[in-house]
Design an enzyme around this catalytic site. Structure first.
Site, short mmCIF file in Angstrom:
data_model
loop_
_atom_site.label_atom_id
_atom_site.label_comp_id
_atom_site.label_asym_id
_atom_site.label_seq_id
_atom_site.Cartn_x
_atom_site.Cartn_y
_atom_site.Cartn_z
N TYR A 52 3.54 3.77 -1.60
CA TYR A 52 3.11 4.05 -0.88
C TYR A 52 3.71 2.75 0.53
O TYR A 52 4.64 2.97 0.87
CB TYR A 52 1.56 3.88 -0.64
CG TYR A 52 1.55 3.51 1.19
CD1 TYR A 52 1.54 4.74 1.93
CD2 TYR A 52 0.89 2.10 1.77
CE1 TYR A 52 0.84 4.36 3.41
CE2 TYR A 52 0.47 2.59 3.29
CZ TYR A 52 0.44 3.50 3.86
OH TYR A 52 0.29 2.71 5.08
N TRP A 74 -6.77 -0.56 1.18
CA TRP A 74 -6.46 0.63 1.61
C TRP A 74 -6.14 1.41 0.00
O TRP A 74 -5.74 2.63 0.49
CB TRP A 74 -5.21 -0.28 1.89
CG TRP A 74 -4.39 1.19 2.96
CD1 TRP A 74 -3.12 1.54 2.37
CD2 TRP A 74 -4.42 2.13 3.42
NE1 TRP A 74 -2.60 2.27 2.52
CE2 TRP A 74 -3.03 3.36 3.80
CE3 TRP A 74 -5.47 2.80 4.04
CZ2 TRP A 74 -3.42 4.22 4.38
CZ3 TRP A 74 -5.95 3.42 5.16
CH2 TRP A 74 -4.43 4.76 4.97
N GLU A 117 -7.22 5.31 8.64
CA GLU A 117 -6.95 3.35 8.76
C GLU A 117 -8.62 3.28 9.34
O GLU A 117 -9.25 1.97 9.17
CB GLU A 117 -6.50 2.65 9.86
CG GLU A 117 -5.07 2.95 9.84
CD GLU A 117 -4.72 1.63 7.95
OE1 GLU A 117 -5.34 0.98 8.36
OE2 GLU A 117 -3.35 1.95 8.34
#
Length: 189
Positions: free
Chosen positions: A19, A49, A41
């Site tokens: 990522y 995350w 988000e």
């Protein structure tokens, strides 16, 4: 990827590294693509995350590829179904915020606007390479542009977005480039 420097984040987990190396900070345009990023988000708020990344395929399935029209049509039965889906983060406020985001995009379209244009109108001028952050202490949690983006997103109907979440979205979607100066992504350019 050349490991001359350390990644800004993501070292040690292949999904996180991938990522970082291929998505984070790369410019994102497109209604479904940006809706997905803003929604994820928001789901990440208060969590790692990496948790969201691991659940991203399930999120994409649950929220119909983040097609704004499909997301906007989700109703209370769908909220109940999503609250029972162990593949996603099961938080009613965040699920309802995602649906509100889909509806907000439709509202933008009805007004002759796009989410892409709204988001990118808040992108600051790129910083000079000499001003690139050197440590995480040099990276802000928010900026005036993020405050303005969060305020405008809320004004059109988005929920669960504040300046910090807006800034994280700006970083993720390439509106700002906060890769550290010695990051392999920067060194490879």
């Amino acid at each position: 990827m050349d490991q001359t420097g350390r990644r800004c984040f993501g070292d040690g987990d292949p999904l996180y590294s991938e990522y970082h190396d291929t998505e984070w900070g790369v410019p994102v345009r497109g209604e479904a693509e940006l809706l997905e990023r803003f929604c994820l988000e928001a789901f990440q708020s208060g969590l790692s995350w990496l948790t969201v990344l691991r659940k991203r395929p399930a999120f994409r399935a649950a929220f119909l590829g983040f097609d704004p029209e499909a997301v906007a049509r989700l109703g209370e039965d769908d909220v109940a179904r999503l609250l029972a889906d162990p593949g996603i983060i099961r938080n009613r406020a965040k699920i309802e915020a995602a649906i509100a985001g889909g509806r907000a995009v439709l509202g933008l379209w009805e007004a002759g606007r796009t989410l892409t244009d709204l988001a990118w109108s808040h992108a600051p001028e790129p910083r000079a390479e000499a001003d690139r952050p050197r440590t995480y202490a040099d990276v802000p949690a928010s900026t005036p542009a993020a405050v303005a983006l969060a305020k405008e997103l809320k004004s059109v109907g988005f929920r669960f977005i504040g300046p910090t979440t807006a800034y994280a979205s700006m970083q993720a979607c390439g509106l700002v480039d906060d890769h550290l100066a010695d990051c392999p992504v920067v060194l490879a350019r």
